[in-house]
Design a protein around this motif. Structure first.
Motif, PDB file in Angstrom:
ATOM      1  N   SER A 309      75.608  27.494  31.270  1.00 36.41           N
ATOM      2  CA  SER A 309      76.160  28.525  31.758  1.00 36.41           C
ATOM      3  C   SER A 309      77.631  28.421  31.618  1.00 36.41           C
ATOM      4  CB  SER A 309      75.880  28.965  33.244  1.00 36.41           C
ATOM      5  OG  SER A 309      74.630  29.408  33.453  1.00 36.41           O
ATOM      6  N   ILE A 310      78.195  27.363  32.033  1.00 35.99           N
ATOM      7  CA  ILE A 310      79.753  27.285  31.934  1.00 35.99           C
ATOM      8  C   ILE A 310      80.083  27.093  30.391  1.00 35.99           C
ATOM      9  CG2 ILE A 310      81.507  25.436  32.224  1.00 35.99           C
ATOM     10  CD1 ILE A 310      79.968  24.413  34.738  1.00 35.99           C
ATOM     11  N   ILE A 311      79.259  26.344  29.499  1.00 38.03           N
ATOM     12  CA  ILE A 311      79.580  26.507  28.176  1.00 38.03           C
ATOM     13  C   ILE A 311      79.681  27.999  27.514  1.00 38.03           C
ATOM     14  CG2 ILE A 311      79.169  25.959  25.920  1.00 38.03           C
ATOM     15  CD1 ILE A 311      78.014  23.102  27.136  1.00 38.03           C
ATOM     16  N   GLY A 312      78.630  28.601  28.270  1.00 35.78           N
ATOM     17  CA  GLY A 312      78.425  30.100  27.619  1.00 35.78           C
ATOM     18  C   GLY A 312      79.722  30.874  28.159  1.00 35.78           C
ATOM     19  N   ALA A 313      80.348  30.645  29.130  1.00 42.59           N
ATOM     20  CA  ALA A 313      81.308  31.490  29.803  1.00 42.59           C
ATOM     21  C   ALA A 313      82.732  31.209  29.659  1.00 42.59           C
ATOM     22  CB  ALA A 313      81.210  31.390  31.519  1.00 42.59           C
ATOM     23  N   VAL A 314      82.862  30.092  29.124  1.00 43.46           N
ATOM     24  CA  VAL A 314      84.290  29.693  28.599  1.00 43.46           C
ATOM     25  C   VAL A 314      84.518  30.407  27.243  1.00 43.46           C
ATOM     26  CG1 VAL A 314      84.311  27.154  29.873  1.00 43.46           C
ATOM     27  CG2 VAL A 314      83.759  27.638  27.574  1.00 43.46           C
ATOM     28  N   ARG A 315      85.835  30.187  26.838  1.00 43.10           N
ATOM     29  CA  ARG A 315      86.271  31.105  25.549  1.00 43.10           C
ATOM     30  C   ARG A 315      85.958  30.485  24.307  1.00 43.10           C
ATOM     31  NH1 ARG A 315      92.497  30.382  26.636  1.00 43.10           N
ATOM     32  NH2 ARG A 315      91.696  28.168  26.634  1.00 43.10           N
ATOM     33  N   GLY A 316      85.716  29.210  24.059  1.00 46.22           N
ATOM     34  CA  GLY A 316      85.244  28.676  22.645  1.00 46.22           C
ATOM     35  C   GLY A 316      85.422  27.097  22.594  1.00 46.22           C
ATOM     36  N   ARG A 317      85.523  26.708  21.452  1.00 49.00           N
ATOM     37  CA  ARG A 317      85.633  25.313  20.877  1.00 49.00           C
ATOM     38  C   ARG A 317      86.629  24.512  21.420  1.00 49.00           C
ATOM     39  NH1 ARG A 317      82.287  23.445  16.874  1.00 49.00           N
ATOM     40  NH2 ARG A 317      83.527  21.432  16.282  1.00 49.00           N
ATOM     41  N   GLY A 318      87.761  25.202  21.831  1.00 47.09           N
ATOM     42  CA  GLY A 318      89.051  24.222  22.362  1.00 47.09           C
ATOM     43  C   GLY A 318      88.875  24.123  23.880  1.00 47.09           C
ATOM     44  N   ASP A 319      87.929  24.890  24.657  1.00 51.59           N
ATOM     45  CA  ASP A 319      87.854  24.341  25.998  1.00 51.59           C
ATOM     46  C   ASP A 319      86.910  23.436  26.215  1.00 51.59           C
ATOM     47  OD1 ASP A 319      89.292  26.879  26.169  1.00 51.59           O
ATOM     48  OD2 ASP A 319      87.807  28.139  26.801  1.00 51.59           O
ATOM     49  N   ALA A 320      87.118  22.338  26.875  1.00 50.58           N
ATOM     50  CA  ALA A 320      86.383  21.116  27.186  1.00 50.58           C
ATOM     51  C   ALA A 320      85.677  21.296  28.646  1.00 50.58           C
ATOM     52  CB  ALA A 320      87.434  20.028  26.917  1.00 50.58           C
ATOM     53  N   VAL A 321      84.477  21.050  28.793  1.00 45.14           N
ATOM     54  CA  VAL A 321      83.793  21.164  29.881  1.00 45.14           C
ATOM     55  C   VAL A 321      83.201  19.597  30.022  1.00 45.14           C
ATOM     56  CG1 VAL A 321      81.769  22.156  31.179  1.00 45.14           C
ATOM     57  CG2 VAL A 321      83.123  23.697  29.464  1.00 45.14           C
TER      58      VAL A 321
END
Length: 412
Positions: A309-321
């Protein structure tokens, strides 16, 4: 490409029906009339490909077992080196013998001993590979080449025919695998694997094409494919081990060390470019109750669902979870400032609140998360200060009712 571990009788009706249909289709296409006689040269070609495939599998068996343990995405094996060569050299019946022999050997010598992979999975894997092979053969014939020998007489047109067949194998195989998986990820990487995974599949297809050309011209050269293939196998393992060292085992997110490495690079870049970035600290509300009520396996399923869910909600490849352990997650958002960071945080919070997690026969709902936000450089100019600031905001969100987003600047 083979789907992740699944046992046919543990899947839903959709997966069972799909697997049975794919197996039936493979049988029908194998037994259809085909106007090519099986001569001595073709039979020898089958034996050579099968023997070399088994030799390669035995030689790289230990590496393959380790790769399967650390692989977190759809697993790419090396059989395309031999099966795609079979596409270019063998009629359908013998191609089916080649695929069946290679996958039967892999199942007995590698997969079963490692993971107790059931026979149903091996049969379905082989059926999907065989259908991909037949699709590639169909494209080869439509392009005007019956096999690699006729393609060699047609110059660039023959090159195009072989390339089109390889591309068809790659695409059809990737698409046929998806319905056979009970749980389908939401990201392109979860669906189709990483760039390096797919690069490995392309590399093995290229080696398979060169294999076929060698068999059609100077058969003795085919043994020369083994050394680079085994070296490629080990190189891929080293890369997978490097990636696994920075990934959380339960969720596939960055672990603490992996996330810190990415964050330090982002911090250095932001300092040089005088730009900004944001941090989110997330903590699932009352997660202990999930473990106490439903058990730790259900708790692990919740963590995986929250990660997606977090991965699907962030903006794209540059965001690191990343996952820092337990039920605590952290998100790095390069190039963002207040109030845009709040919109991302709210999107994550709503996505988690809307989750329904299936854990066996259980359906878990009512999840929520508290989120703390901090932005560089206002909240701090070192990574530790930023983490402390986001953690302070998270604590405030917990203390004032939970299931909310709080910016550190709003903490009195």
């Amino acid at each position: 490409m083979a789907p992740r571990r699944w046992a046919l009788w543990h899947q839903g009706p959709r997966v069972i029906v799909y697997c049975l249909l794919s197996e039936a289709a493979a049988v029908v296409f194998t037994l259809r009339p085909y106007p090519v006689a099986v001569d001595r040269r073709t039979a020898v070609t089958l034996v050579v490909l099968l023997v070399l495939g088994v030799v390669q599998s035995e030689t790289g068996r230990r590496v393959e077992r380790i790769r399967r343990r650390v692989s977190g995405t759809p697993h790419i094996n090396m059989t395309s080196v031999w099966t795609f060569a079979g596409v270019l050299l063998l009629p359908p019946v013998l191609l089916a013998v080649l695929v069946g022999g290679l996958y039967g050997h892999l199942a007995v010598r590698s997969w079963y001993r490692l993971q107790r992979v059931p026979a149903s999975r091996t049969v379905s894997n082989a059926a999907i590979i065989l259908l991909s092979c037949y699709a590639a053969q169909a494209v080869l014939r439509v392009s005007g080449a019956a096999d690699v020998r006729s393609a060699l007489t047609r110059g660039w047109a023959g090159t195009f025919a072989i390339t089109a067949a390889g591309a068809t194998f790659f695409v059809v195989n990737a698409l046929l695998v998806l319905p056979a998986r009970r749980e389908i990820g939401r990201t392109a990487e979860a669906l189709f694997g990483t760039w390096s995974d797919n690069g490995l599949e392309v590399a093995t297809l290229c080696l398979g094409a060169f294999n076929a050309v060698a068999m059609a011209t100077l058969p003795g050269l085919v043994v020369l494919v083994l050394p680079p293939l085994l070296l490629l196998h080990r190189t891929v393992l080293v890369k997978q081990l490097e990636v696994a060292a920075h990934r959380d085992e339960k969720t596939g997110l960055y672990n603490t060390s992996g996330w810190h490495a990415v964050a330090e690079r982002t911090l250095a870049a932001a300092a040089r470019q005088r730009s900004t970035f944001g941090l989110l600290m997330l903590d699932l509300d009352h997660f202990k109750q999930v473990n106490d009520t439903y058990g730790h396996l259900a708790g692990d399923a919740v963590l995986r669902a929250v990660a997606e869910s977090i991965i699907g909600a962030v903006r794209g490849r540059g965001d690191a979870v990343g996952r820092f352990g337990g039920e605590e997650f952290v998100v790095l958002l390069p190039g963002i400032a207040h109030p845009d960071i709040g919109a991302v945080a709210e999107r994550i919070r709503r996505a988690i609140s809307a989750l329904t997690v299936q854990a066996g026969q259980l359906s878990i709902t009512g999840l929520s998360t508290s989120i703390g936000m901090a932005v560089y450089p206002q909240a701090g100019t070192t990574l530790q200060r930023l983490l402390d600031a986001a953690d302070t905001a998270l604590y405030h969100a917990k203390a004032t009712g939970r299931n909310k987003v709080v910016h550190v600047a709003d903490v009195g």
